[in-house]
Design an enzyme around this catalytic site. Structure first.
Site, PDB file in Angstrom:
ATOM      1  CB  CYS D  23      73.218  -7.520  63.104  1.00  0.00           C
ATOM      2  SG  CYS D  23      75.033  -7.647  63.067  1.00  0.00           S
ATOM      3  CG  ASN D 135      70.958  -9.251  66.057  1.00  0.00           C
ATOM      4  OD1 ASN D 135      71.745  -8.843  66.672  1.00  0.00           O
ATOM      5  ND2 ASN D 135      69.794  -9.477  66.505  1.00  0.00           N
ATOM      6  N   GLY D 136      74.062 -10.908  66.910  1.00  0.00           N
ATOM      7  CA  GLY D 136      74.455 -11.532  68.170  1.00  0.00           C
ATOM      8  C   GLY D 136      75.785 -11.511  68.492  1.00  0.00           C
TER       9      GLY D 136
END
Lengths: 498, 498, 498, 498
Positions: D23, D135-136
């Protein structure tokens, strides 16, 4: 040259490149999956037209078509291609061979008439069902249309291509002509640039104007099926071998009988190949007018380095179209080639209209300057051409903001100062940055330390070859010398062309 | 008669009613919102065509069109109507009056050619830009098309309407004719049923075939603007008053000059109004051929009660089309009228194809029998007509399952046994339940205790009037007597008509 | 009562009927095509919710769902149903039996949250994967939500149904409860009207609130598979037999073990069935609270004729909902029943917003008055109810304009004057025509010669039966007597319900 | 590394690059057009996620969101952005300042759950309305989810992000925590890679995991409004200046009070920045972990030339990702840089699945080899990495077919041999070309004359800096050394992550 980001309307197809080709065309006969193969061919020719795409197939009696607005990737689904291929295989009689397929990519007029003008144009006439794909611009289309209307013809669309269709039908009426001869007779009446591909019930006919403005080539698949395409890259992609160009003034027939040829025009009409195909339009992966486009562009960069060297630390390109010339410039000048501007691959043809404040944002979005590369450097920036100059100006400012010490802008073609009536869709002359401006005025306007365009002589020396000498190119957009007479008031009528 | 639920394909437009009208047409001139008004007019005429709709407007020079597949409610958005109306208001010169608009609803051929065949058909010819909306069926269209192709015309579509366009263009070529006279000359070549509305740059022309098969009326809005429509219900909805019918063989012009008239055919051609408009097609809210459709249908029910009374406990209708006749039957017979079958209002024109096992489910879904109403009762069921009889048979079974003691089926028109070539799209004769079957065979097949159709005499006595005597109706689908000669092999060519 | 045509926005789902039910629910276990069968069931229940639809199936381990905005006919394709059915058949282990399916139709809140709120609501908790379909209105939902948030729960949506889900999860945490008991514990916390259907991995659970506001029935397919549905019409359509109602306060389990039952609430809570189901909401083809809806409506018309006779020439209905009562009125009064107002079947739930000038056009479009029927007549017009009265007023004017000599308006239920908190979505009280107006004021406002509503006593006498006595109905919208206490400020919180 | 063309299904989003980032995230507070600015920010971060995009804005009380599948350019219309911005401006009270906006681009799981899993995830809890962009990859998400379910929580989706939401809600319940502290408490429970951006009613909170796997930076617009973004390129595009990175273990608050900071984790946790961001993922126009990505990549090419020189005639790149390293290699080796492979710009993420026979066609379509450049040449081909090697193999064959005399393949990073659990979506280890193969085996498989990867030491020397020493990078995909313990069986659970 690069994409314009400033759009007049949300989600209308972008004008895209500042100068636009009209169309790419493709056709294949007898191949096991003619529609699917045409799909790959059109994909390879997508740079020649991004607004609409279509494919028609024949089963020997009737034609079927699918066409819509959009890129090839969005217009066709596997189901659509299977349906079109199944149609090609439904030939009656003893044959087990499928018929053929043709298709165009197009950049066309916008608005209400879009769907009606979808290509390939389909029609019915005395010779049966026909589909027509057209790349070029017919400069006497308006006059022909008026004559046909006076003769009692009605038109369903505003496109030039329907003029070709009605001419074909009108010539087919007389008992003096076979439908085949009718085609030659119709083509003889056309003036201007055209690479036309017709799908009839039992064959494909491919014709190129007597001046040879636009490229058109024939090839053969690994199984021996004949192919016609705007550019050789479409042959490479489907694994077909290049046979030869369709000659100016020639009609090539692709059918169960293989490849046949006849002429519709004298062979001694002077050729006028569009040199801008080499400069910008054609795919670098194509061989056009007998020469590799990528090699031509590298050599234009080399020639440019010889004509207008620069004392600098590095050479960089305006991506993506300036890259080939930039690497040539770097090789010839001995300067290192580096990537100092990175394009955003996702800024496509649909993009929200930026407000005035957002224009610079939009340019930054499309092309990111890498400060670490240009800071304190004397940079040579190479581009293939400049049309309006708007993006160039913003980008030069950003290079300066990023700390570039000197900017030497080099353009690998001459200044564009005249309209094209043969299939390139430049903006109005008043919008061309080089129109009415001396070189130093342009330089000041763009805010660079030095600016040089390649000379016309340089361009022609690079593009010329034993088989296509320099005099066989049309260079009207540079020097205003038009190979054929332009009808008065043409510009106005050009809007609905193609 | 009722909707068919058994669909050959998911989300193709349903064939809808078992018999289908071809089109409804509407036009208005000079009104402040001609497109918006046409939208309401087409909505009122939606029963005459459910597959596509379109509207064109003129600004005195050029026409603009929006057309698509689907119901009027889905084809048009407020933005589209505003754009079309703005176009009508953009007339050049000193006038502040808007131009006009026309539009059709259509039931048309299916498949790939759909978009190309969208109506109103647009064309360009010597007389300028024109749009054509067509209701009917031209029986010599194929012959005309062949002749025009031999004369060098090309066609973009397979529709009859383009034959009208090319005929118009062909007649306009000669200097002997004004474009206006060209229209009359073109119409004189057509044979069959047609109510045609043309939008030219500066006027609407509305024409009705010399036999008067399909209705076509003119009206006037409360502000005095002229209107043309297939049926009076479209006038009522927009608050316009009925002026008169367009006469068979007449062309009526709607323009800034108001309403003007001329004839293109002799007035002494015998009339042949479609009696099925009264029986089933036309809106009960319309006045057709001079009489209220709702009143006609009630009186057909009354007449049916007189011709074929039944000893029963109640009268019920096959909804929705049998309801008017059923209330008439109830009034005449003195039996109570009750609702014993309830239609599902949400079973529209898109419906997943039922499997064989689901057919009965599908019929149950469309029409729910109310057991409590019919149980142990002797019921009279009234319908307006039977075409295939499939749904009727299933429904009669369900009435029996629900406990009905006796079922007396009464049909308010005669048995349909012959094809129609004039705009009604019956299935092939072999699919008609009454084709080749005696009354008692039909009765047994449908599983009812008694079955009676209204006599042709009864039908004509009810529909006849001083101004439209019984002899002025076409009754070919009942008795096979065709008012004009039918070309051999027509049925085959009928597929692409309209 | 009838459809509203005056829409606040283009192509937002119309509010549709002036009063709206919240949902219809359906479920089936072990049937060969559970999703396809649910599709037909939802189609039959479409009148209970037109804004969205969804179906979930289980394969014994996980659930799959498809849901979207729109009518059942547009939400589901054959491919979608096949995919959902294939999922139900992919049960692991030795069983060859498919799992089950559930689905709702809904009328829900609009705007950004629409997709998020799509039903059936899906969730994951300690007991596994679950889908929930909900018909009704939980009046303590806001309080429960606040308590759950205070306890550390987060919500993904604003819907009441997620409150049920989180309650279920919260009750499932304790080792004291099996997941099954957790359901009963969760339901005991809910106050208000609810018919809930849960799809767990291995069973369907159907529950009805202790007051029995909304209908909920169980049936059995011809092959013996258990079914649950809001109304019996859904059973009839799929050919299933009615077994019995789900009792107020009961949970019925549908699984491989057939039908099992347990109670979550005491049986002695006084029942409060919604009488408006009989008056307007339920399908006339259903048996609700033990009686045929169609028969009830006919008898309401008969009773109305007895309470408020009229000297008149004919009886007509406001179509379509007034028709059953109108035929009853006609039978009881001996007056002929005729169709004087014809609805346009194509005016659906999407409709361009009319301008002020177009409002009357829009009403004329929806309902066409037949002048020939009403001219010079004394007419009785029967409707089932009046909510805002806007359409009624315009329609009465049009009857007068069409020449009706006298208009006697008869309503087959009492005046609506109070809000409903149990699943009927009336407009705000201030918008109800009967709110704060005496009968004669309403009569004058509607412009009729006489106006009578059915008395509440009359309504209850007709609806009452030995098994469901008059006292078991909720009549709060008529007399303001609410069967359970309403939390202060509920109206405000009601917007996001269901 | 390059795009995969062989797609499992028509028009599902392509897996795109062979390795995928999860992301990109962006947020801005108080700016006049927060949604529009976020739109440009997401456009600049499009390379971090191409399957879906979404934006949420707050007006101080409630949040509004628009999210859908597709590229940023297709998900948002000007109307949508205006609506979201208007919402941000509708803050109650005396303030005239707008609220903020956040949004993610994502590459996510496919199938039925897509819409439900759309991001930013929205939720309601004790602290109000919240939106989360992530994100991750959280490696203990499954364990946390099981614990929360055991505690009575229900989940609406299968996404990791909802685990974060429910943790936040669970921590907010206790009176010991303010909602702010609840966030820190929730984040302390997470293990793995995460850059999270939360939009609360009155502020944005941006947090980065204690190991610092993914980049996350803060900036300031020219008007002083605070911004947070995955990469600096998003700051550049909107004309914002870079302020600093969000520190590992830090929460940064963006609100009317400007930028505030607190920590949720100890500062002494060893850092583990993803070195693959430098090699491939991050935009060359970004500064990541303190260094220019473009400069790093050039220097990787230079280092590669030093480690593994080649006797050759020219250097060329696998476009587009290998170009930066290739120019560095050319500079260091003194060989000319030329463009020998031209990418087709129109082969996007939707592409018809090629049949087996068409695979080579598909690769040819994506990347055109220029024979004239490579014929009879000894070429160095530079790429940034190899994942599966499929495309590389086909492309090397085509170079050979085009006449390349020698091919020396150079990769500017070490062989990838281990799975990533921290946000890079490599294929299964068994599909990695370098997995279990010695260098010479890979060379033979790819059919090149020589093959060299950059050493891990070389990579770390180039990427290391005084502020981010070599030991602060995660290199697990190269050497299998994972900075934190990986739960057993994680790979299986990874499918639904993010």
């Amino acid at each position: 040259m690069r994409l314009t980001v400033l759009q007049p309307q949300h989600r209308t197809p972008e004008p895209g490149p500042e100068a636009r080709e009209k169309c790419g065309v493709f056709g294949v006969w007898g191949e096991p999956h003619p529609a699917r193969t045409t799909y790959f061919g059109l994909f390879a020719l997508q740079h020649r037209g991004q607004e609409s795409a279509g494919i028609a197939t024949t089963n020997g009696e009737a034609l079927e078509r699918h066409a819509d607005m959009g890129l090839v990737s969005t217009v066709f689904s596997p189901e659509t291609l299977s349906r079109l291929d199944a149609h090609a295989h439904s030939r009656p009689g003893p044959t087990t061979r499928p018929g053929g397929a043709i298709g165009p990519n197009r950049d066309s007029t916008t608005g209400a008439s879009l769907r009606t003008n979808a290509q390939p144009l389909m029609g019915y006439f005395k010779g049966g069902h026909v589909a027509i794909a057209h790349n070029g611009n017919i400069i006497n289309a308006a006059a022909l249309r008026r004559r046909l209307e006076d003769d009692g013809h009605a038109f369903a669309t505003t496109s030039d291509t329907e003029v070709v269709l009605q001419l074909l039908a009108a010539n087919a009426q007389s008992s003096l002509f076979s439908p085949t001869d009718a085609l030659a007779a119709a083509l003889r009446e056309l003036k201007g640039a055209f690479s036309l591909v017709f799908l009839f019930r039992d064959r494909i006919e491919a014709a190129r104007d007597p001046w040879g403005w636009r490229p058109l080539v024939i090839g053969r698949t690994s199984d021996g099926h004949p192919v016609v395409a705007s550019e050789t890259v479409a042959l490479s992609v489907i694994g077909a071998e290049f046979v030869r160009e369709v000659q100016p003034g020639e009609i090539v027939t692709l059918s169960d009988n293989g490849i046949e040829s006849r002429r519709f025009a004298d062979a001694d009409i002077p050729h006028a190949h569009c040199v801008f195909e080499h400069v910008y339009f054609a795919s670098p992966a194509s061989t056009v007018f007998g020469q590799s486009v990528q090699m031509i562009r590298e050599r234009l960069g080399e020639r440019l380095a010889a004509e207008a060297p620069a004392k600098a630390d590095l050479v960089m390109a305006m991506p993506d179209s300036g890259r080939s010339a930039a690497t040539g410039f770097a090789m010839a000048s001995g300067l290192p080639y580096r990537e100092g501007i990175i394009p955003n691959r996702y800024v496509g043809r649909t993009f929200i209209k930026p407000t005035n404040e957002e224009r610079i944002t939009a340019v930054r979005l499309k092309l990111n300057v890498i400060s670490e590369v240009v800071k304190d450097q004397r940079v040579v920036v190479v581009d293939d051409s400049i049309v309006r100059g708007t993006t160039t100006r913003i980008k030069m400012d950003q290079l300066r903001d990023a700390g570039a010490r000197e900017i030497h802008l080099r353009i690998s073609s001459p200044p564009i100062r005249h309209p094209c009536f043969f299939g390139v869709d430049f903006p109005e002359p008043s919008q061309l940055v080089a129109n009415g401006r001396a070189l130093d005025d342009i330089r000041r306007l763009l805010g660079v330390d030095s600016l040089h365009y390649l000379s016309l002589e340089g361009l022609l020396e690079v593009c010329g070859s034993p088989s296509v000498p320099a005099g066989h190119y049309c260079t009207a957009c540079y020097n205003g010398v038009y190979p054929i007479e332009i009808p008065a008031g043409l510009a106005k009528d050009m809007m609905g062309c193609c």
